[in-house]
Write an enzyme that holds these catalytic residues in place. Structure first.
Site, PDB file in Angstrom:
ATOM      1  N   CYS A 113      -4.776   2.690  -3.815  1.00 46.20           N
ATOM      2  CA  CYS A 113      -3.507   3.115  -3.189  1.00 46.20           C
ATOM      3  C   CYS A 113      -2.382   2.116  -3.454  1.00 46.20           C
ATOM      4  CB  CYS A 113      -3.674   3.339  -1.692  1.00 46.20           C
ATOM      5  SG  CYS A 113      -4.810   4.671  -1.277  1.00 46.20           S
TER       6      CYS A 113
ATOM      7  N   GLN B  37      -5.457  -5.046   6.847  1.00 43.06           N
ATOM      8  CA  GLN B  37      -6.434  -5.968   6.267  1.00 43.06           C
ATOM      9  C   GLN B  37      -6.432  -7.334   6.941  1.00 43.06           C
ATOM     10  OE1 GLN B  37      -8.585  -4.869   4.167  1.00 43.06           O
ATOM     11  NE2 GLN B  37      -7.604  -2.918   3.662  1.00 43.06           N
TER      12      GLN B  37
ATOM     13  N   HIS C 161       0.858  -1.178   0.000  1.00 46.23           N
ATOM     14  CA  HIS C 161       0.000   0.000   0.000  1.00 46.23           C
ATOM     15  C   HIS C 161       0.900   1.235   0.000  1.00 46.23           C
ATOM     16  CE1 HIS C 161      -2.870   2.954   1.659  1.00 46.23           C
ATOM     17  NE2 HIS C 161      -3.841   2.117   1.339  1.00 46.23           N
TER      18      HIS C 161
ATOM     19  N   ASP D 250       2.200  -4.302   8.099  1.00 43.99           N
ATOM     20  CA  ASP D 250       0.968  -3.541   7.909  1.00 43.99           C
ATOM     21  C   ASP D 250      -0.192  -4.519   8.030  1.00 43.99           C
ATOM     22  OD1 ASP D 250      -1.317  -2.381   6.862  1.00 43.99           O
ATOM     23  OD2 ASP D 250      -0.341  -1.504   5.112  1.00 43.99           O
TER      24      ASP D 250
ATOM     25  N   LYS E 202     -11.356  -0.237  10.121  1.00 46.22           N
ATOM     26  CA  LYS E 202     -11.463  -1.429   9.282  1.00 46.22           C
ATOM     27  C   LYS E 202     -11.882  -2.659  10.089  1.00 46.22           C
ATOM     28  CE  LYS E 202      -7.843   0.245   6.137  1.00 46.22           C
ATOM     29  NZ  LYS E 202      -8.643   0.595   4.957  1.00 46.22           N
TER      30      LYS E 202
END
Length: 415
Positions: free
Chosen positions: A373, A210, A130, A207, A233
């Protein structure tokens, strides 16, 4: 909506989300498939925000009156709760509240990267990163003279781990990797990547934006040095995220921003900093959002992250199977049968992603269209944009059928 084949009682869960009952586009029922961007927020989380503002709204760590004490305790305990949620045994000493995953990445980049990186050092990313990771470390490398290298993706659009073993080497200072790709849905072997980094005395930043919302994550089992994710999220509010960092790393890092709240002692000549996490949370912090963040963690734990992951898998596999039936639809990411996150990105031949998104909106289906992104990844795949349907605990197969009806309509219009 009927219940999915998973163990979740989706019909009952949907009652927690009033927005899912609304109609859009001239009375068409809403089908919300933009969860990878932001999930909807259940009443329980919203109620925790209302409770704060109605009953103990006050700044934290700045007063000895009753409201300030109550707010301070709730805010501090929220750090401990989120740390527990991702398996960080150090509690608040290893868990900083930020605005989002992007700010968490920047915090590490500026507080650690600017001080530790230099010419000859390498930062290793993946081709599926991302922009929050890719752009941040790209710019830090320019400031420090470090070099950025990329682990490529295979033909099946998973990470090339043979290449990773060659690229992560003696000059590697940091590996920054997305846990689950927000385009491909690929779930990266972050524990293996952590081992490769640590063998070279390098650090790893994961990261988890998700991953944390829909599967159990244990940062200590992964052996991540840093791990970041966002509340919005995972059924939480916007405006707050979390950065996990190993205690000794956060203790040695300089603050990212300066001002009130983050200091220990100040003179006209100098200042010293408060303990972690407060030294990284300058100014009035995200009090109500942090408290609601913890409520979201409670909400998801009560449902069960394993059950959420199972449900998402069922919906995702159904969507993948149905989309694969179209001759003119290309689905991106690992093939069916490989472990995937709860999203499907695709394109319909001859129809631009934005046009398809507009037609789907007429059918009440909210999806994301664009580069998500990840412009370099889209360039590598030789596509300008893609459509992404991303699923969460309240989505159903029947809603996937509504997506397919919209695709059929688009094909009939354009072809």
């Amino acid at each position: 909506m009927s219940q999915s084949s998973s163990a979740l009682d989706v019909a009952a869960l949907r009652e927690d989300y009033p927005v899912l009952d609304r109609e859009v586009s001239d009375g068409v029922p809403l089908v919300y498939f933009d969860n990878a961007a932001t999930t909807q927020t259940p009443k329980q989380v919203v109620d925790s925000i209302v409770d704060y503002y109605y009953n103990y709204n006050s700044n934290v760590h700045r007063g000895i009156h009753q409201l300030s004490q109550e707010a301070s305790v709730a805010y501090e305990e929220a750090h401990d709760r989120i740390a527990e949620f991702v398996g960080a045994s150090g509690g608040r000493e290893e868990l900083v509240f930020t605005k989002n995953t992007t700010e968490s990445e920047n915090l590490v980049a500026y507080s650690w990267g600017l001080n530790e990186l230099g010419p000859g050092d390498e930062v290793v990313l993946t081709e599926m990163e991302h922009h929050a990771s890719l752009v941040t470390w790209q710019q830090i490398a320019k400031k420090t003279g470090a070099t950025v290298r990329y682990i490529p993706i295979d033909d099946d659009q998973t990470l090339d781990m043979d290449a990773a073993k060659d690229i992560i080497g003696p000059d590697t200072a940091l590996v920054s990797v997305v846990h689950v790709s927000n385009v491909l849905g690929a779930i990266n072997p972050v524990s293996e990547l952590a081992d490769l980094a640590h063998e070279q005395d390098a650090l790893i930043f994961v990261d988890g934006a998700q991953a944390v919302p829909n599967r159990p994550v244990d940062v200590e089992a992964i052996d991540a040095d840093f791990y970041a994710f966002s509340a919005h999220k995972m059924a939480g509010p916007t405006g707050v995220g979390a950065l996990y960092g190993k205690k000794h790393l956060l203790a040695d890092m300089e603050p990212f921003t300066y001002g009130g709240e983050m200091i220990n002692r100040v003179t006209y000549e100098d200042a010293t900093w408060a303990d972690v996490p407060w030294k990284f949370e300058a100014g009035t912090p995200v009090i109500s959002q942090g408290i609601a963040f913890a409520e979201a963690a409670d909400y998801l734990d009560e449902i069960g992250l394993e059950r959420i992951a199972e449900h998402e898998t069922h919906v995702t596999e159904y969507a993948y199977e149905r989309l694969a039936e179209y001759d003119d639809v290309e689905v991106y990411g690992p093939p069916l049968g490989e472990e995937r996150g709860g999203l499907v990105a695709f394109n319909v031949d001859g129809i631009h992603a934005h046009d398809l998104s507009s037609i789907l909106n007429d059918h009440g289906v909210a999806i994301r269209a664009g580069d998500h992104c990840t412009q370099p990844l889209h360039q590598k795949m030789d596509i300008a944009a893609s459509v992404r349907a991303s699923f969460y605990l309240y989505n159903t197969r029947e809603e996937v059928d509504a997506l397919l009806d919209g695709i059929d309509d688009a094909i009939s219009i354009f072809k």
